[in-house]
Every structure is written in structure tokens, then in C-alpha cells.
Design a protein around this motif. Structure first.
Motif, PDB file in Angstrom:
ATOM      1  N   ILE A 124      52.653  50.255  42.050  1.00  0.00           N
ATOM      2  CA  ILE A 124      52.253  48.947  41.468  1.00  0.00           C
ATOM      3  C   ILE A 124      50.605  48.919  41.816  1.00  0.00           C
ATOM      4  O   ILE A 124      50.032  49.354  42.724  1.00  0.00           O
ATOM      5  CB  ILE A 124      52.616  47.581  41.856  1.00  0.00           C
ATOM      6  CG1 ILE A 124      54.370  47.808  41.439  1.00  0.00           C
ATOM      7  CG2 ILE A 124      52.017  46.545  41.205  1.00  0.00           C
ATOM      8  CD1 ILE A 124      54.940  46.452  41.951  1.00  0.00           C
ATOM      9  N   GLU A 125      49.709  48.587  40.708  1.00  0.00           N
ATOM     10  CA  GLU A 125      48.099  48.609  41.105  1.00  0.00           C
ATOM     11  C   GLU A 125      47.892  47.180  40.425  1.00  0.00           C
ATOM     12  O   GLU A 125      48.138  46.751  39.452  1.00  0.00           O
ATOM     13  CB  GLU A 125      47.758  49.813  40.299  1.00  0.00           C
ATOM     14  CG  GLU A 125      46.163  50.040  40.521  1.00  0.00           C
ATOM     15  CD  GLU A 125      45.651  51.296  39.965  1.00  0.00           C
ATOM     16  OE1 GLU A 125      45.656  52.359  40.934  1.00  0.00           O
ATOM     17  OE2 GLU A 125      45.561  51.295  38.892  1.00  0.00           O
ATOM     18  N   LEU A 126      46.682  46.600  41.143  1.00  0.00           N
ATOM     19  CA  LEU A 126      45.876  45.116  40.745  1.00  0.00           C
ATOM     20  C   LEU A 126      44.578  45.561  40.358  1.00  0.00           C
ATOM     21  O   LEU A 126      43.971  46.359  41.024  1.00  0.00           O
ATOM     22  CB  LEU A 126      46.051  44.507  41.956  1.00  0.00           C
ATOM     23  CG  LEU A 126      45.217  43.042  41.651  1.00  0.00           C
ATOM     24  CD1 LEU A 126      46.023  42.293  40.693  1.00  0.00           C
ATOM     25  CD2 LEU A 126      44.995  42.401  42.992  1.00  0.00           C
ATOM     26  N   THR A 127      44.359  45.232  39.125  1.00  0.00           N
ATOM     27  CA  THR A 127      43.026  45.511  38.698  1.00  0.00           C
ATOM     28  C   THR A 127      42.329  44.047  38.094  1.00  0.00           C
ATOM     29  O   THR A 127      42.841  43.278  37.509  1.00  0.00           O
ATOM     30  CB  THR A 127      43.092  46.387  37.332  1.00  0.00           C
ATOM     31  OG1 THR A 127      43.818  47.343  37.695  1.00  0.00           O
ATOM     32  CG2 THR A 127      41.661  46.639  36.777  1.00  0.00           C
ATOM     33  N   LEU A 128      41.055  43.817  38.798  1.00  0.00           N
ATOM     34  CA  LEU A 128      40.343  42.793  38.414  1.00  0.00           C
ATOM     35  C   LEU A 128      39.046  43.374  37.761  1.00  0.00           C
ATOM     36  O   LEU A 128      38.320  44.117  38.065  1.00  0.00           O
ATOM     37  CB  LEU A 128      39.881  42.022  39.833  1.00  0.00           C
ATOM     38  CG  LEU A 128      40.860  41.582  40.848  1.00  0.00           C
ATOM     39  CD1 LEU A 128      40.273  41.366  41.917  1.00  0.00           C
ATOM     40  CD2 LEU A 128      41.723  40.887  40.281  1.00  0.00           C
ATOM     41  N   ARG A 129      38.576  42.586  36.503  1.00  0.00           N
ATOM     42  CA  ARG A 129      37.464  43.254  35.719  1.00  0.00           C
ATOM     43  C   ARG A 129      37.055  41.910  35.252  1.00  0.00           C
ATOM     44  O   ARG A 129      37.307  40.774  35.405  1.00  0.00           O
ATOM     45  CB  ARG A 129      38.211  43.799  34.400  1.00  0.00           C
ATOM     46  CG  ARG A 129      39.077  44.973  34.701  1.00  0.00           C
ATOM     47  CD  ARG A 129      39.733  45.529  33.089  1.00  0.00           C
ATOM     48  NE  ARG A 129      40.682  46.419  33.390  1.00  0.00           N
ATOM     49  CZ  ARG A 129      41.619  46.679  32.493  1.00  0.00           C
ATOM     50  NH1 ARG A 129      41.567  45.875  31.456  1.00  0.00           N
ATOM     51  NH2 ARG A 129      42.213  47.776  32.714  1.00  0.00           N
TER      52      ARG A 129
ATOM     53  N   LEU B 225      47.865  43.437  36.250  1.00  0.00           N
ATOM     54  CA  LEU B 225      48.953  43.989  37.053  1.00  0.00           C
ATOM     55  C   LEU B 225      49.700  45.317  36.409  1.00  0.00           C
ATOM     56  O   LEU B 225      50.138  45.088  35.342  1.00  0.00           O
ATOM     57  CB  LEU B 225      50.171  43.249  37.555  1.00  0.00           C
ATOM     58  CG  LEU B 225      50.857  43.497  38.774  1.00  0.00           C
ATOM     59  CD1 LEU B 225      49.864  43.783  39.934  1.00  0.00           C
ATOM     60  CD2 LEU B 225      51.918  42.583  39.289  1.00  0.00           C
ATOM     61  N   GLY B 226      49.708  46.434  36.820  1.00  0.00           N
ATOM     62  CA  GLY B 226      50.569  47.715  36.172  1.00  0.00           C
ATOM     63  C   GLY B 226      51.245  48.464  37.170  1.00  0.00           C
ATOM     64  O   GLY B 226      51.104  48.367  38.470  1.00  0.00           O
TER      65      GLY B 226
END
Length: 402
Positions: free
Chosen positions: A369-374, A398-399
Motif C-alpha cells: 500500500i502507498e500513500l500519496t500527497l499532492r 491511497l493505492g
């Protein structure tokens, strides 16, 4: 292993999502991107393939005659834009976002087939005519490799329904509308490696652009030559010269006011020079930076309405640490029509200047799982003052990859 694969796939998705609002193009829709959407896609696909150079990934297939590797990601999140319609008076909205992508590579002896597919959907909460967007595209690359050469075929395609940015065109489209487009493309390429530090690439092909707007459809044959060189201190440069011609189905030539001149169909030539500089120092394994500088000259073959020059600069440093990755991308472009009037009450050509700043933080979590903030900001000083706008947005995604 999956951590590295996941980073590659998500990196492509994230960069393209930042870039897509500028992809919509016609002869009247020149963007600030330093390269076409498909060039960016090819570049990031190559970067993803490089992640598979880890010998551990291939050790189970070392004795087989062919191999197949793939990675897929699904992701969802929430975002907010303070001007999602890209207008001179802002309309804000929160939105939900869904993404999916698939990368695969099949190889056998001296040939390979690589594919990259991506789709995304934005659902805005604000009740408006343009309340959702979607995008789907795919890339297939077939390659045959020799000792110092490789050649093959690229097939690309995109379908999208995106909110209309009126500052980019002079189309008669109601404000707050969506524009649907389809863009298939095919090209042949040939690459030669004269030494360990050089690569020459030739490519030629044709594309098709179709919009759900009258008189905007065209064919676009194109050709390009590119030289890539690796210098000291891990500095890589790419110099590209390109030429294309847009041949319209129905659109006619126009005078500087935009009025039709005759029944002669519109044809537009574009000549582009692009310089990329990439620095990935060995002594700073956590750092990477890339710089684009480019210029284009657009010529209307039978009139003057479309003639313009365009210049752009893009700088993107990236930092990669154990617990997260950070990237920052700044862009500037200037579009200068030579003859087209800036407006009915302003009969002089004027410039359109675009600036943008985007940042992203990616943090890997357990179980793939990966958390991305843009976050992003864009200001468009349009040729017509009523089309000038500023837009900011932020997203949490969240991917999960497999």
C-alpha cells in the motif's frame, strides 16, 4: 521487490496526472508542456523499465526462453480544487478520484513487447454542467534488438472527457462544459548506439485527433531525430528536433480577427527543438533533477491566424529517502501569436504566460500500500483578460499494487 515496482508504476501515474490538464490540443491549443503527452509517456515508461534491472527480479526466469513481468495498481482518494472550472471567477469543489494502471513486459530472445495502460476518474461534488472528468490511455511498444541497434513500433491511444479550459482556445463552447477527444497514434522508430555513451533515435509516424466540436478534427504526420549523450558526473542530455503538420478535415483559414478568409482548409506546420538535461549523481543516490528547455515555431501555411512562437522551461528535482519520496516541478511558458488579435477591442497580438508549481510526497506502507500527497498551483495570464485565472488543488491518494 514489489516496493520498487510499485514506485515505478505510481511515479508514471502521478507525473501524468499533473500534466494532463495541458494535454488538450489543437492548432489553437498550444500548451506549456516541454514535450507532447506521448513523449512524456514514453520517457516515464522507459524509466519504469529501468527498475526491472534488479537481477533478483529475473532470477526465476533466467533459464526460460521467454518471460513475462507485470505490475498493476489501483488507487482512490479525495481532493479539493479552489477553481476546478479554470475560470476568471473561481468555482471551488471537493472531488473523489479513482485511478488504475497496468504495466507489463514480455521478452523473448532479441525482441520484446511492453504495454502501459492507465485510467482515472474525477467526480466533483459541486453541482455544475461539468461535474466529472475521465481519462484512459494505452501504449504498446514492440522492439527488436541487435548488437548496436534496436527498432520497432509504437502504438498509442487516448480517450478523455475533460473540463474545457477556455483560455487555451477560441472555440465556441459554453463555459463550464466538457470536451471529449480521441487521439490514436502510430510510429516507427530506429535507435543506434555508436558507443557506450551515445544513442541516436529516428522516428516517424502519424496521429489522429478527433473532438466533439465542429471543425476541430485533424491528421498529424510527424518525424523527429534525437541525440542522447552521457557526460561526466552522471549528466545525461537529450537533444530533439521535431517536425509535424496538422491537416484539418473541415476547418478553414482565418484572418487575424478569426473570420474565415476562403474555403481553403487549414494546415499548420510545427517545428520544435527540445533540450533535456538530467543529473543523477552517483555520490547522491537519493537525488535526481531534470531540466527542459524548448522552443517551437508554428506556421499557418495558407493564412496568418495560427502563426505563433512558443518557449518553455521546466525544472524538476526529486528526493528519495527510506521512508518517502519527494518531488517538486516548476514550469513556465510563453505563447506569442504573431498576428491573431487578442480581442475585439484590442487589435494587437499579445502574449499568454503560464506558470505552475506541483509537489508530491509518496510514502510506502505495509502490504504493498502507498500513500500519496499532492499539491499544485497554476496561473494562466491569458491573452484575453477575461480568461485569466489561477487554480490550486490538493489530493490524498491511497493505492495498492499487485
Amino acid at each position: 521487490m514489489f516496493r520498487h515496482l510499485h514506485h515505478g508504476g505510481r511515479f508514471i501515474v502521478s507525473l501524468l496526472l499533473f500534466s494532463f490538464p495541458l494535454f488538450l490540443h489543437s492548432a489553437e491549443t498550444e500548451t506549456d508542456e516541454p514535450e507532447s503527452a506521448w513523449d512524456a509517456l514514453l520517457r516515464e515508461a522507459e524509466a519504469t523499465e529501468a527498475l526491472f534491472s534488479d537481477p533478483e527480479f529475473y532470477e526465476d526466469n533466467s533459464g526460460s526462453k521467454s518471460s513475462l513481468h507485470y505490475i498493476s495498481t489501483i488507487a482512490a482518494g479525495y481532493g479539493y480544487s479552489d477553481n476546478f472550472l479554470k475560470r476568471n471567477y473561481a468555482v471551488a469543489s471537493a472531488y473523489s478520484r479513482i485511478e488504475a494502471d497496468l504495466w507489463f513486459n514480455w521478452s523473448r530472445r532479441n525482441q520484446s513487447l511492453t504495454g502501459l495502460f492507465f485510467a482515472e476518474l474525477n467526480l466533483y461534488q459541486e453541482e455544475y454542467n461539468a461535474s466529472d472528468e475521465y481519462l484512459a490511455f494505452g501504449l504498446l511498444t514492440w522492439m527488436i534488438s541487435g548488437e548496436k541497434i534496436q527498432y520497432g513500433l509504437d502504438l498509442k491511444g487516448m480517450a478523455a472527457d475533460q473540463i474545457y479550459d477556455e483560455s487555451q482556445t477560441t472555440l465556441e463552447v459554453p463555459r463550464g462544459s466538457n470536451i471529449y477527444q480521441v487521439n490514436p497514434e502510430a510510429s516507427l522508430y530506429f535507435e543506434w548506439f555508436p558507443g557506450n555513451k551515445d544513442k541516436l533515435r529516428l522516428e516517424a509516424g502519424a496521429g489522429r485527433s478527433e473532438f466533439d466540436i465542429e471543425n476541430e478534427d485533424f491528421w498529424e504526420p510527424a518525424a523527429a531525430i534525437e541525440w542522447e549523450h552521457l557526460w561526466r558526473f552522471s549528466i545525461k542530455t537529450k537533444t530533439k528536433l521535431g517536425y509535424s503538420r496538422q491537416i484539418y478535415d473541415d476547418e478553414v483559414i482565418r484572418d487575424p480577427r478569426g473570420n474565415p478568409l476562403s474555403s481553403q482548409l487549414l494546415e499548420v506546420e510545427k517545428a520544435i527543438i527540445l533540450q533535456k538535461i538530467e543529473w543523477n549523481p552517483d555520490f547522491w543516490s537519493w537525488f535526481k533533477a531534470s531540466l527542459y528547455v524548448g522552443a517551437a515555431d508554428v506556421k499557418d501555411l495558407h493564412g496568418t491566424y495560427e502563426e505563433m512562437t512558443r518557449m518553455w522551461v521546466s525544472l524538476s528535482p526529486r528526493l528519495k529517502f527510506k521512508w518517502f519520496q519527494f518531488s517538486l516541478t516548476g514550469r513556465w511558458s510563453e505563447l506569442d501569436y504573431k498576428y491573431r488579435w487578442a480581442g475585439y477591442f484590442n487589435p494587437y497580438p499579445s502574449k499568454q504566460i503560464q506558470r505552475s508549481l506541483n509537489t508530491e510526497i509518496i510514502a510506502p506502507l505495509p502490504w504493498n500500500i502507498e500513500l500519496t500527497l499532492r499539491g499544485g498551483w497554476r496561473h494562466n495570464a491569458a491573452r484575453e483578460i477575461e480568461d485569466t485565472y489561477t487554480e490550486s488543488h490538493a489530493e490524498v491518494i491511497l493505492g495498492w499494487s499487485y
